[in-house]
Design a protein around this motif. Sequence first.
Motif, PDB file in Angstrom:
ATOM      1  N   GLN A  26       1.501   4.312  -2.714  1.00  0.00           N
ATOM      2  CA  GLN A  26       1.242   5.702  -2.357  1.00  0.00           C
ATOM      3  C   GLN A  26       2.478   6.571  -2.587  1.00  0.00           C
ATOM      4  OE1 GLN A  26      -1.797   7.162  -1.169  1.00  0.00           O
ATOM      5  NE2 GLN A  26      -2.462   5.242  -2.085  1.00  0.00           N
ATOM      6  N   PRO A  70      -4.937  13.018  -3.220  1.00  0.00           N
ATOM      7  CA  PRO A  70      -4.426  11.649  -3.353  1.00  0.00           C
ATOM      8  C   PRO A  70      -3.299  11.564  -4.362  1.00  0.00           C
ATOM      9  CG  PRO A  70      -6.515  11.882  -4.522  1.00  0.00           C
ATOM     10  CD  PRO A  70      -6.303  13.162  -3.749  1.00  0.00           C
ATOM     11  N   ASN A  71      -2.376  10.643  -4.116  1.00  0.00           N
ATOM     12  CA  ASN A  71      -1.286  10.398  -5.046  1.00  0.00           C
ATOM     13  C   ASN A  71      -1.786   9.459  -6.136  1.00  0.00           C
ATOM     14  OD1 ASN A  71       1.010   9.791  -6.412  1.00  0.00           O
ATOM     15  ND2 ASN A  71       2.148   8.991  -4.676  1.00  0.00           N
ATOM     16  N   TYR A  75       0.836  -1.203   0.000  1.00  0.00           N
ATOM     17  CA  TYR A  75       0.000   0.000   0.000  1.00  0.00           C
ATOM     18  C   TYR A  75       0.876   1.261   0.000  1.00  0.00           C
ATOM     19  CZ  TYR A  75      -3.011   3.721   1.744  1.00  0.00           C
ATOM     20  OH  TYR A  75      -3.661   4.922   1.911  1.00  0.00           O
ATOM     21  N   TYR A  76       1.834   1.333   0.924  1.00  0.00           N
ATOM     22  CA  TYR A  76       2.652   2.543   1.044  1.00  0.00           C
ATOM     23  C   TYR A  76       3.604   2.690  -0.145  1.00  0.00           C
ATOM     24  CZ  TYR A  76       0.895   3.227   5.748  1.00  0.00           C
ATOM     25  OH  TYR A  76       0.076   3.446   6.833  1.00  0.00           O
TER      26      TYR A  76
END
Length: 232
Positions: A35, A181-182, A31-32
């Motif tokens: 992101q 958001p990215n 997830y990261y």
Amino acid sequence: MSFLSKIFSSNDDIEFDEVCIDREVLDAVIYYSKQSYPNEFLAFFDGEIIDKKLYILSLIFIPGETGSTGAVVHTEMLPPTLKYWGSVHSHPGPSAQPSGADLKTFSKNGFFHMIVCLPYSYDTFKAYDKYGTPCKYTVGDYSDLFDDDIDDFFDESDVLKDGEVIKPGFFDEDANFDDEPNTAYEEYEKSLRPKNIKIISNNSIEPLIISSDDSIKIEFDENGNIKKIHKK
């Protein structure tokens, strides 16, 4: 004595011959990493050794700077009593091979390290020891094996007294943050989709160009042959 035990025999308290990673830890890394894309993401591993098995149970985040070619974290800000077992970081490219800088990080920051590369999935993780030698690991649901005492999460100073109110904190919903958001990783995924597909019907030599966002309708004649293809 196991291979890993020989590597870490300089410290009698550190001895394990198997690494077990909680599934949620890898999910968080994926997830990261998405992101952070196209910059690198870096964190450290928290865990415990039980019965000569190193269980990686969570991630430790500390301040740092990241870019598309590397990541720097301020390990000097870690409390001296905090023990971490290694590191994990992302590569915004198709290779999970460690660079020279990665190997230097490995040698100074724990015993077990991971790199995940595009497209950031379970299949694109690679693991290494502190010398950059590839390692094996097992993924599973291990958090239930460690029951934390809920009392350890509370302190008397954290309890509100009469008349006190909660002050806005770092994660307060009303804080003035740039919460755009990215979308860089979404754009990367979109770039992998087929751009145009050419379909030629059996009653025309002219191709019909269908983009990945289009839908089509196909009409058949009584013999089951394609009669007409058109965009909806």
